[in-house]
Write a protein that holds these residues in place. Structure first.
Motif, PDB file in Angstrom:
ATOM      1  N   ALA A 104      -7.428  -7.614 -27.065  1.00  0.00           N
ATOM      2  CA  ALA A 104      -8.623  -6.885 -27.497  1.00  0.00           C
ATOM      3  C   ALA A 104      -9.191  -6.070 -26.334  1.00  0.00           C
ATOM      4  CB  ALA A 104      -9.673  -7.856 -28.030  1.00  0.00           C
ATOM      5  N   ILE A 105      -9.182  -6.660 -25.151  1.00  0.00           N
ATOM      6  CA  ILE A 105      -9.630  -5.932 -23.954  1.00  0.00           C
ATOM      7  C   ILE A 105      -8.731  -4.722 -23.730  1.00  0.00           C
ATOM      8  CG2 ILE A 105      -9.820  -6.060 -21.434  1.00  0.00           C
ATOM      9  CD1 ILE A 105     -10.673  -9.008 -21.794  1.00  0.00           C
ATOM     10  N   HIS A 106      -7.431  -4.914 -23.902  1.00  0.00           N
ATOM     11  CA  HIS A 106      -6.473  -3.809 -23.772  1.00  0.00           C
ATOM     12  C   HIS A 106      -6.808  -2.673 -24.728  1.00  0.00           C
ATOM     13  CE1 HIS A 106      -2.857  -4.659 -21.213  1.00  0.00           C
ATOM     14  NE2 HIS A 106      -3.432  -5.833 -21.167  1.00  0.00           N
ATOM     15  N   PHE A 107      -6.955  -2.993 -26.004  1.00  0.00           N
ATOM     16  CA  PHE A 107      -7.206  -1.957 -27.009  1.00  0.00           C
ATOM     17  C   PHE A 107      -8.492  -1.198 -26.722  1.00  0.00           C
ATOM     18  CE2 PHE A 107      -4.472  -4.644 -29.928  1.00  0.00           C
ATOM     19  CZ  PHE A 107      -3.457  -3.711 -30.039  1.00  0.00           C
ATOM     20  N   ASN A 108      -9.536  -1.915 -26.364  1.00  0.00           N
ATOM     21  CA  ASN A 108     -10.811  -1.260 -26.081  1.00  0.00           C
ATOM     22  C   ASN A 108     -10.748  -0.403 -24.825  1.00  0.00           C
ATOM     23  OD1 ASN A 108     -13.136  -2.099 -28.002  1.00  0.00           O
ATOM     24  ND2 ASN A 108     -11.992  -3.990 -27.690  1.00  0.00           N
ATOM     25  N   PHE A 109      -9.986  -0.851 -23.854  1.00  0.00           N
ATOM     26  CA  PHE A 109      -9.840  -0.076 -22.626  1.00  0.00           C
ATOM     27  C   PHE A 109      -9.117   1.241 -22.884  1.00  0.00           C
ATOM     28  CE2 PHE A 109      -7.499   1.200 -18.823  1.00  0.00           C
ATOM     29  CZ  PHE A 109      -8.485   1.142 -17.844  1.00  0.00           C
ATOM     30  N   GLU A 110      -8.067   1.195 -23.704  1.00  0.00           N
ATOM     31  CA  GLU A 110      -7.267   2.393 -23.949  1.00  0.00           C
ATOM     32  C   GLU A 110      -7.869   3.313 -25.007  1.00  0.00           C
ATOM     33  OE1 GLU A 110      -5.089   3.258 -22.039  1.00  0.00           O
ATOM     34  OE2 GLU A 110      -4.380   1.453 -21.056  1.00  0.00           O
ATOM     35  N   ALA A 111      -8.836   2.847 -25.768  1.00  0.00           N
ATOM     36  CA  ALA A 111      -9.388   3.623 -26.883  1.00  0.00           C
ATOM     37  C   ALA A 111      -9.855   5.031 -26.503  1.00  0.00           C
ATOM     38  CB  ALA A 111     -10.516   2.848 -27.552  1.00  0.00           C
ATOM     39  N   ASN A 113      -8.748   7.096 -24.362  1.00  0.00           N
ATOM     40  CA  ASN A 113      -7.601   7.969 -24.070  1.00  0.00           C
ATOM     41  C   ASN A 113      -6.344   7.418 -24.719  1.00  0.00           C
ATOM     42  OD1 ASN A 113      -9.422   7.981 -21.296  1.00  0.00           O
ATOM     43  ND2 ASN A 113      -8.675  10.016 -21.855  1.00  0.00           N
ATOM     44  N   VAL A 114      -6.456   7.121 -26.011  1.00  0.00           N
ATOM     45  CA  VAL A 114      -5.373   6.420 -26.687  1.00  0.00           C
ATOM     46  C   VAL A 114      -4.089   7.244 -26.733  1.00  0.00           C
ATOM     47  CG1 VAL A 114      -6.007   7.210 -29.011  1.00  0.00           C
ATOM     48  CG2 VAL A 114      -4.817   5.016 -28.710  1.00  0.00           C
ATOM     49  N   ARG A 181       1.260   2.366 -33.598  1.00  0.00           N
ATOM     50  CA  ARG A 181       1.704   3.343 -34.606  1.00  0.00           C
ATOM     51  C   ARG A 181       0.578   3.657 -35.571  1.00  0.00           C
ATOM     52  NH1 ARG A 181       2.394  -1.432 -36.910  1.00  0.00           N
ATOM     53  NH2 ARG A 181       2.475  -1.623 -39.196  1.00  0.00           N
ATOM     54  N   LEU A 182      -0.345   2.696 -35.755  1.00  0.00           N
ATOM     55  CA  LEU A 182      -1.447   2.868 -36.695  1.00  0.00           C
ATOM     56  C   LEU A 182      -2.413   3.963 -36.242  1.00  0.00           C
ATOM     57  CD1 LEU A 182      -2.147  -0.890 -37.499  1.00  0.00           C
ATOM     58  CD2 LEU A 182      -0.791   0.743 -38.823  1.00  0.00           C
ATOM     59  N   VAL A 183      -2.428   4.240 -34.940  1.00  0.00           N
ATOM     60  CA  VAL A 183      -3.242   5.357 -34.456  1.00  0.00           C
ATOM     61  C   VAL A 183      -2.717   6.666 -35.054  1.00  0.00           C
ATOM     62  CG1 VAL A 183      -3.914   6.675 -32.415  1.00  0.00           C
ATOM     63  CG2 VAL A 183      -3.821   4.172 -32.303  1.00  0.00           C
ATOM     64  N   VAL A 184      -1.392   6.768 -35.147  1.00  0.00           N
ATOM     65  CA  VAL A 184      -0.761   7.986 -35.658  1.00  0.00           C
ATOM     66  C   VAL A 184      -0.791   8.032 -37.179  1.00  0.00           C
ATOM     67  CG1 VAL A 184       1.389   9.322 -35.715  1.00  0.00           C
ATOM     68  CG2 VAL A 184       0.737   8.090 -33.631  1.00  0.00           C
ATOM     69  N   LEU A 193      -6.953  -1.963 -34.651  1.00  0.00           N
ATOM     70  CA  LEU A 193      -5.770  -2.389 -33.902  1.00  0.00           C
ATOM     71  C   LEU A 193      -5.881  -3.857 -33.513  1.00  0.00           C
ATOM     72  CD1 LEU A 193      -5.291   0.709 -31.555  1.00  0.00           C
ATOM     73  CD2 LEU A 193      -4.051   0.189 -33.665  1.00  0.00           C
ATOM     74  N   THR A 194      -7.078  -4.265 -33.119  1.00  0.00           N
ATOM     75  CA  THR A 194      -7.297  -5.657 -32.718  1.00  0.00           C
ATOM     76  C   THR A 194      -7.110  -6.596 -33.901  1.00  0.00           C
ATOM     77  OG1 THR A 194      -8.832  -4.991 -30.962  1.00  0.00           O
ATOM     78  CG2 THR A 194      -8.964  -7.268 -31.733  1.00  0.00           C
ATOM     79  N   GLU A 195      -7.604  -6.210 -35.062  1.00  0.00           N
ATOM     80  CA  GLU A 195      -7.438  -7.047 -36.258  1.00  0.00           C
ATOM     81  C   GLU A 195      -5.967  -7.278 -36.577  1.00  0.00           C
ATOM     82  OE1 GLU A 195      -9.506  -4.827 -39.191  1.00  0.00           O
ATOM     83  OE2 GLU A 195     -11.504  -5.554 -38.618  1.00  0.00           O
TER      84      GLU A 195
END
Length: 211
Positions: A104-111, A113-114, A181-184, A193-195
């Protein structure tokens, strides 16, 4: 002769300063282009043009486009790993829950500049990369952090001692990259993404928990 030596010693720091300035301009240009055009859509020529330097100047500093991306990402990832090194030792709960918090920390950090991180993942499949490049998967610190979490789980009793920890790391890293992939496909944000990753971690945990 002494005057010539003095002049030479003065020119050397100046050249070093100029080279470092060029390097920083290239990295700043590349960061923006990778975040807007993606890994495949960004070329060395475009990076040079955007940085306002000659193409040859880029190649005297970096061996490849993949190496430039690696340098761009390393400065970002060092901050992320520093945050994880600070947080992870204080997390409580099951191994699965601690892994969920970590990702979750990863996803929030990259959000913010995903797309830059998607470029980092895309570079992992560039078979022409030199050994000096460090795309996703060649970042040992991430694997080490996951291994430390799993090893703690072995000691606290919710990870089977006979489990192949590196195989679990590979599964988690694969799931993490695939989730992007869900970002795309649907414009997913960090919460979404975290869910999805939380559910995948639950499935993986069923395999490594004591039976």
């Amino acid at each position: 002769m002494k005057a010539d030596a003095d002049n030479g010693s003065e020119r050397t720091p100046a050249r070093r300063s100029q080279k470092e300035a060029t390097r920083q301009r290239v990295l700043a240009a590349a960061r923006e282009l990778f975040d807007t055009h993606g890994y495949q859509g960004t070329t060395i020529r475009e990076i040079a043009r955007h940085a306002g330097v000659a193409v040859g100047s880029v190649f005297t500093t970096f061996a490849s486009k993949g190496e430039i991306l690696s340098e761009v990402m390393q400065s970002r990832l060092d901050r992320l790993y520093g945050e994880l090194d600070r947080v992870m030792p204080h997390l409580r709960g099951s191994t699965a829950d601690r892994l969920r918090t970590m990702f979750a920390i990863h996803f929030n950090f990259e959000a913010p500049n995903v797309r830059l991180f998607l470029s980092h993942i895309a570079a992992a499949y560039d078979w022409t990369l030199p050994p000096t490049a460090r795309p996703y998967g060649r970042t040992p610190r991430l694997q080490e952090i996951i291994l430390e979490c799993l090893d703690k789980g072995v000691h606290q009793g919710d990870v089977r001692p006979e489990a192949r920890l590196q195989d679990i790391v590979d599964l988690l890293m694969s799931a993490y990259a695939w989730t992007y992939r869900l970002v795309v496909t649907e414009g997913a944000d960090a919460k979404r993404l975290t869910e999805v990753m939380d559910r995948q971690i639950g499935l993986i945990a069923e395999g490594f928990q004591p039976r």
